[in-house]
Write a protein that holds these residues in place. Structure first.
Motif, PDB file in Angstrom:
ATOM      1  N   GLU A  18       0.809  -1.215   0.000  1.00 40.89           N
ATOM      2  CA  GLU A  18       0.000   0.000   0.000  1.00 40.89           C
ATOM      3  C   GLU A  18       0.844   1.268   0.000  1.00 40.89           C
ATOM      4  O   GLU A  18       0.334   2.348  -0.238  1.00 40.89           O
ATOM      5  CB  GLU A  18      -0.928  -0.001   1.215  1.00 40.89           C
ATOM      6  N   GLN A  19       2.144   1.154   0.260  1.00 40.72           N
ATOM      7  CA  GLN A  19       2.991   2.332   0.366  1.00 40.72           C
ATOM      8  C   GLN A  19       3.430   2.807  -1.010  1.00 40.72           C
ATOM      9  O   GLN A  19       3.797   2.021  -1.879  1.00 40.72           O
ATOM     10  CB  GLN A  19       4.202   2.025   1.243  1.00 40.72           C
ATOM     11  N   VAL A  20       3.388   4.129  -1.185  1.00 39.16           N
ATOM     12  CA  VAL A  20       3.788   4.752  -2.443  1.00 39.16           C
ATOM     13  C   VAL A  20       4.656   5.969  -2.143  1.00 39.16           C
ATOM     14  O   VAL A  20       4.769   6.406  -1.003  1.00 39.16           O
ATOM     15  CB  VAL A  20       2.561   5.180  -3.289  1.00 39.16           C
ATOM     16  N   ARG A  21       5.233   6.498  -3.195  1.00 45.17           N
ATOM     17  CA  ARG A  21       6.046   7.699  -3.090  1.00 45.17           C
ATOM     18  C   ARG A  21       5.474   8.734  -4.054  1.00 45.17           C
ATOM     19  O   ARG A  21       5.194   8.425  -5.206  1.00 45.17           O
ATOM     20  CB  ARG A  21       7.498   7.380  -3.439  1.00 45.17           C
ATOM     21  N   LEU A  22       5.275   9.943  -3.553  1.00 51.13           N
ATOM     22  CA  LEU A  22       4.849  11.057  -4.387  1.00 51.13           C
ATOM     23  C   LEU A  22       6.107  11.722  -4.933  1.00 51.13           C
ATOM     24  O   LEU A  22       6.985  12.117  -4.160  1.00 51.13           O
ATOM     25  CB  LEU A  22       4.037  12.069  -3.576  1.00 51.13           C
ATOM     26  N   ILE A  23       6.209  11.821  -6.243  1.00 54.66           N
ATOM     27  CA  ILE A  23       7.389  12.370  -6.899  1.00 54.66           C
ATOM     28  C   ILE A  23       7.031  13.715  -7.534  1.00 54.66           C
ATOM     29  O   ILE A  23       6.172  13.784  -8.410  1.00 54.66           O
ATOM     30  CB  ILE A  23       7.910  11.421  -7.996  1.00 54.66           C
ATOM     31  N   GLU A  35      10.308  14.495  -2.853  1.00 53.20           N
ATOM     32  CA  GLU A  35       9.584  13.233  -2.709  1.00 53.20           C
ATOM     33  C   GLU A  35       8.893  13.211  -1.353  1.00 53.20           C
ATOM     34  O   GLU A  35       9.381  13.807  -0.400  1.00 53.20           O
ATOM     35  CB  GLU A  35      10.539  12.036  -2.780  1.00 53.20           C
ATOM     36  N   ALA A  36       7.769  12.520  -1.289  1.00 51.13           N
ATOM     37  CA  ALA A  36       7.053  12.352  -0.020  1.00 51.13           C
ATOM     38  C   ALA A  36       6.450  10.952   0.010  1.00 51.13           C
ATOM     39  O   ALA A  36       6.019  10.429  -1.020  1.00 51.13           O
ATOM     40  CB  ALA A  36       5.963  13.399   0.130  1.00 51.13           C
ATOM     41  N   GLU A  37       6.434  10.348   1.167  1.00 49.22           N
ATOM     42  CA  GLU A  37       5.852   9.022   1.339  1.00 49.22           C
ATOM     43  C   GLU A  37       4.360   9.136   1.581  1.00 49.22           C
ATOM     44  O   GLU A  37       3.895  10.083   2.223  1.00 49.22           O
ATOM     45  CB  GLU A  37       6.529   8.293   2.498  1.00 49.22           C
ATOM     46  N   ALA A  38       3.615   8.162   1.061  1.00 52.27           N
ATOM     47  CA  ALA A  38       2.162   8.140   1.226  1.00 52.27           C
ATOM     48  C   ALA A  38       1.694   6.695   1.139  1.00 52.27           C
ATOM     49  O   ALA A  38       2.496   5.784   0.952  1.00 52.27           O
ATOM     50  CB  ALA A  38       1.494   8.990   0.149  1.00 52.27           C
ATOM     51  N   ASN A  39       0.405   6.505   1.262  1.00 46.77           N
ATOM     52  CA  ASN A  39      -0.216   5.189   1.138  1.00 46.77           C
ATOM     53  C   ASN A  39      -1.386   5.271   0.178  1.00 46.77           C
ATOM     54  O   ASN A  39      -2.035   6.317   0.056  1.00 46.77           O
ATOM     55  CB  ASN A  39      -0.725   4.693   2.500  1.00 46.77           C
TER      56      ASN A  39
END
Length: 147
Positions: A18-23, A35-39
Motif C-alpha cells: 500500500e505504500q507509495v512515493r509522491l514524486i 519526494e514524499a511518502e504516502a499510502n
C-alpha cells in the motif's frame, strides 16, 4: 533533491503493497525536486490562490491502487472557464462552491508552480508541500510510484 518523510499512526499498520512515493519533478527535464511518502487511499489536497480572482481553489485527490490520482472534490469561490461544473454533486459551504464525487482519474498532475499563487499540498491534512519548497515559475509534474 529534498525527501520528506511523514509518519502517520495509520501508516504504521500499512503493508508494503500500500505504500507509495509522491514524486515532484521538473516537467521538462524529469529532475526530481521533492519526494514524499504516502499510502494508497490517502487524500491529497492541492490548494492555491487563483491568479485573476485572488480567491482560494482546492482540489482533493485519493491515491488509487493503480497509482493514479482520483479527483474527489474541488472547491472555489466563483465560476469561470474550465470549471468542472458537469460532474459531481454541488453544494455551497463557507462561501465556496464545492463539487464532490467528481471521480475523474489522472496519471499525473502538472502545473506551473508560483510563489504568488501560494501553491500548497496537504496529505491527510498534513502539509507536505509549501509554496517555497519548489522553484518559482517552474513547470512541475506530480506522479505516484510504488515504493
Amino acid at each position: 533533491m529534498m525527501i520528506l518523510a511523514f509518519t502517520f499512526t495509520a501508516s504504521l499498520f500499512q503493508s508494503d503493497e500500500e505504500q507509495v512515493r509522491l514524486i515532484f519533478e521538473e516537467a521538462r527535464t524529469g529532475e526530481v525536486l521533492l519526494e514524499a511518502e504516502a499510502n494508497r487511499g490517502d487524500r491529497l489536497t492541492f490548494s492555491w490562490i487563483h491568479s485573476v480572482e485572488k480567491t482560494p481553489w482546492n482540489e482533493t485527490y485519493e491515491i488509487q491502487e493503480d497509482n493514479r490520482l482520483l479527483l474527489k472534490s474541488t472547491s472555489f469561490a466563483s465560476y469561470g472557464a474550465g470549471v468542472p461544473h458537469q460532474k459531481g454533486e454541488m453544494k455551497i459551504e463557507n462561501g465556496l462552491i464545492t463539487y464532490d464525487n467528481i471521480d475523474e482519474h489522472f496519471n499525473s498532475l502538472s502545473w506551473i508552480h508560483s510563489h504568488e499563487a501560494k501553491h500548497e499540498m496537504n496529505l491527510n491534512n498534513e502539509i507536505i508541500l509549501s509554496v517555497n519548497d519548489l522553484p518559482h515559475h517552474e513547470a512541475i509534474r506530480l506522479t505516484v510510484e510504488k515504493r
